[in-house]
Design an enzyme around this catalytic site. Structure first.
Site, PDB file in Angstrom:
ATOM      1  N   SER A  33       0.826  -1.209   0.000  1.00 45.93           N
ATOM      2  CA  SER A  33       0.000   0.000   0.000  1.00 45.93           C
ATOM      3  C   SER A  33       0.861   1.259   0.000  1.00 45.93           C
ATOM      4  O   SER A  33       1.690   1.460   0.884  1.00 45.93           O
ATOM      5  CB  SER A  33      -0.908   0.025   1.243  1.00 45.93           C
ATOM      6  N   HIS A  65      -2.781   1.024  -4.867  1.00 47.45           N
ATOM      7  CA  HIS A  65      -2.346  -0.165  -5.593  1.00 47.45           C
ATOM      8  C   HIS A  65      -2.619   0.063  -7.084  1.00 47.45           C
ATOM      9  O   HIS A  65      -3.761  -0.014  -7.543  1.00 47.45           O
ATOM     10  CB  HIS A  65      -3.092  -1.409  -5.103  1.00 47.45           C
ATOM     11  N   HIS A  89      -6.364  -8.419  -2.617  1.00 50.20           N
ATOM     12  CA  HIS A  89      -6.506  -8.865  -1.238  1.00 50.20           C
ATOM     13  C   HIS A  89      -7.736  -9.755  -1.074  1.00 50.20           C
ATOM     14  O   HIS A  89      -8.715  -9.643  -1.820  1.00 50.20           O
ATOM     15  CB  HIS A  89      -6.660  -7.668  -0.290  1.00 50.20           C
ATOM     16  N   TYR A  91      -9.893  -9.491   1.292  1.00 45.46           N
ATOM     17  CA  TYR A  91     -11.053  -8.705   1.713  1.00 45.46           C
ATOM     18  C   TYR A  91     -11.766  -8.023   0.549  1.00 45.46           C
ATOM     19  O   TYR A  91     -12.889  -7.546   0.700  1.00 45.46           O
ATOM     20  CB  TYR A  91     -10.671  -7.681   2.781  1.00 45.46           C
ATOM     21  N   GLU A  92     -11.120  -7.960  -0.607  1.00 42.94           N
ATOM     22  CA  GLU A  92     -11.774  -7.383  -1.782  1.00 42.94           C
ATOM     23  C   GLU A  92     -12.782  -8.351  -2.406  1.00 42.94           C
ATOM     24  O   GLU A  92     -13.502  -7.975  -3.327  1.00 42.94           O
ATOM     25  CB  GLU A  92     -10.734  -6.994  -2.822  1.00 42.94           C
ATOM     26  N   ALA A 119       2.505  -2.511   4.057  1.00 40.27           N
ATOM     27  CA  ALA A 119       2.280  -1.545   5.130  1.00 40.27           C
ATOM     28  C   ALA A 119       1.617  -2.304   6.273  1.00 40.27           C
ATOM     29  O   ALA A 119       0.686  -3.083   6.047  1.00 40.27           O
ATOM     30  CB  ALA A 119       1.381  -0.413   4.644  1.00 40.27           C
ATOM     31  N   MET A 226      -2.955  -7.216   6.372  1.00 42.23           N
ATOM     32  CA  MET A 226      -4.005  -7.922   5.630  1.00 42.23           C
ATOM     33  C   MET A 226      -3.505  -8.514   4.313  1.00 42.23           C
ATOM     34  O   MET A 226      -4.289  -8.718   3.389  1.00 42.23           O
ATOM     35  CB  MET A 226      -5.163  -6.959   5.353  1.00 42.23           C
ATOM     36  N   SER A 227      -2.200  -8.804   4.227  1.00 43.94           N
ATOM     37  CA  SER A 227      -1.654  -9.315   2.964  1.00 43.94           C
ATOM     38  C   SER A 227      -0.441 -10.181   3.245  1.00 43.94           C
ATOM     39  O   SER A 227      -0.239 -10.669   4.356  1.00 43.94           O
ATOM     40  CB  SER A 227      -1.263  -8.142   2.053  1.00 43.94           C
ATOM     41  N   ASN A 250       1.487   2.647  11.025  1.00 39.45           N
ATOM     42  CA  ASN A 250       0.694   3.129  12.156  1.00 39.45           C
ATOM     43  C   ASN A 250       1.010   2.261  13.365  1.00 39.45           C
ATOM     44  O   ASN A 250       1.442   1.110  13.218  1.00 39.45           O
ATOM     45  CB  ASN A 250      -0.820   3.093  11.859  1.00 39.45           C
ATOM     46  N   HIS A 284      -6.708   4.659   6.402  1.00 36.60           N
ATOM     47  CA  HIS A 284      -5.954   4.305   5.203  1.00 36.60           C
ATOM     48  C   HIS A 284      -5.159   5.484   4.655  1.00 36.60           C
ATOM     49  O   HIS A 284      -4.073   5.317   4.098  1.00 36.60           O
ATOM     50  CB  HIS A 284      -6.913   3.759   4.129  1.00 36.60           C
TER      51      HIS A 284
END
Length: 313
Positions: A33, A65, A89, A91-92, A119, A226-227, A250, A284
């Site tokens: 990201s 992306h 991803h 979640y997509e 990230a 998440m990846s 973060n 994000h």
């Protein structure tokens, strides 16, 4: 779409038709990201292919992306390289077999080493935003519950039904990363630090709750994201060596936060209550900004690592 050796070979054939006959990428890089700027490391002459033009490739819908393959050369040795500018991803809505389809294609195209970037949220209290973390292990929460890119019929042309992941994160590549960081740090004073750590893969797309962050930390995770893990699993199943680098974008909120019964008697208005809960909240836009700020540093690191590996040939 069912992932078969035929569908993978079909995509490889389509890519070969778009590339010079003698070009076969040895190194693969995945830009996480906000890190699509890493494509600047890929020198001319280069060839760009949008994911949408490759049969079977999933198209990312997430900001930050770009969604294309960038072929070219990296470093002083002009190492043939392909960069994935962005990823798909889970979640997509993509099945993990589909999300990791590009790894299969690039492995069959000739990729021997995969450098994955992402990230991530920092769980380790010593990590600061902007720090770089070389992964040496992971916790695959989705995989432990059966959501795994190797689920279904095994692709015997790539690897065995059951693979070990105790050696997933190549030790030689990790050593090269630390030496490269030390080397380039001599050239430029930087506030970013490099660590080694454990990455926890979660499904997303929501950021984790405070309790979830504390649980992940207690289980030994230094980062959460998440990846990455599905791609690493498929790369190792395909016999590809892996280096994974996380950028802390973060710091996860670990504090339990204010309790409702502790403030019932306090003279606190709704605005102040809302601000208490939002302190440290991840979003994000901040992730992308932190990634953009560090992209040049990570690019320099990756170029140096590729040069070190190329010098061994």
């Amino acid at each position: 779409m069912a992932i078969t050796i035929e569908s993978i070979r079909d995509a490889v054939g389509g890519l070969k038709a778009l590339l010079p006959e003698d070009f076969r990428p040895e190194i693969g890089i995945i830009g996480g990201s906000g890190l699509s700027a890493l494509e600047e490391a890929v020198e001319e002459p280069r060839w760009e292919v949008p994911y949408g033009k490759i049969k079977g490739f999933p198209v990312s819908t997430v900001s930050g992306h770009a969604g294309k393959l960038v072929f070219g050369h990296v470093g002083n040795e002009k190492t043939p390289t392909v960069m994935m500018a962005g990823r798909a991803h889970y979640y997509e809505g993509h099945e993990l077999q589909t999300a990791t389809f590009p790894i299969r294609v690039l492995a069959l195209l000739g990729m021997k080493i995969l450098i994955v970037t992402n990230a991530a949220g920092g769980l380790n209290s010593t990590y600061k935003v902007g720090d770089v973390v070389v992964l040496h292990d992971h916790i695959n929460f989705a995989g432990l519950s059966g959501v795994n890119p190797l689920r279904g019929p095994n692709l015997d042309d790539f690897g065995p039904r059951f693979i070990a992941l105790s050696d997933a994160y190549d030790l030689e590549l990790r050593r090269a990363a630390h030496l490269a960081w030390k080397d380039i740090s001599k050239e430029k004073l930087r506030q970013m630090a490099m660590h080694e750590g454990v990455y926890a893969f979660v499904g997303g797309p929501n950021y984790e709750t405070r309790a979830e962050c504390r649980m992940l930390s207690m289980l030994g995770a230094d980062l959460v994201g998440m990846s990455t893990v599905p791609e690493i699993i498929v790369a190792r199943h395909s016999g590809v060596r892996v280096l994974a680098i996380s950028l802390v974008t973060n710091v996860a909120v670990m504090d339990p936060g204010p309790r409702g019964d502790a403030i019932l008697l306090a003279e606190t208005d709704e605005t102040e209550l809302s601000e208490m809960l939002k302190e440290g909240e991840a979003n994000h836009e901040d992730v992308l900004e932190a990634s953009r700020h560090a992209a040049q540093e990570i690019k320099a690191l990756i170029v140096r690592i590729v040069e070190v590996e190329a010098s061994k040939r």
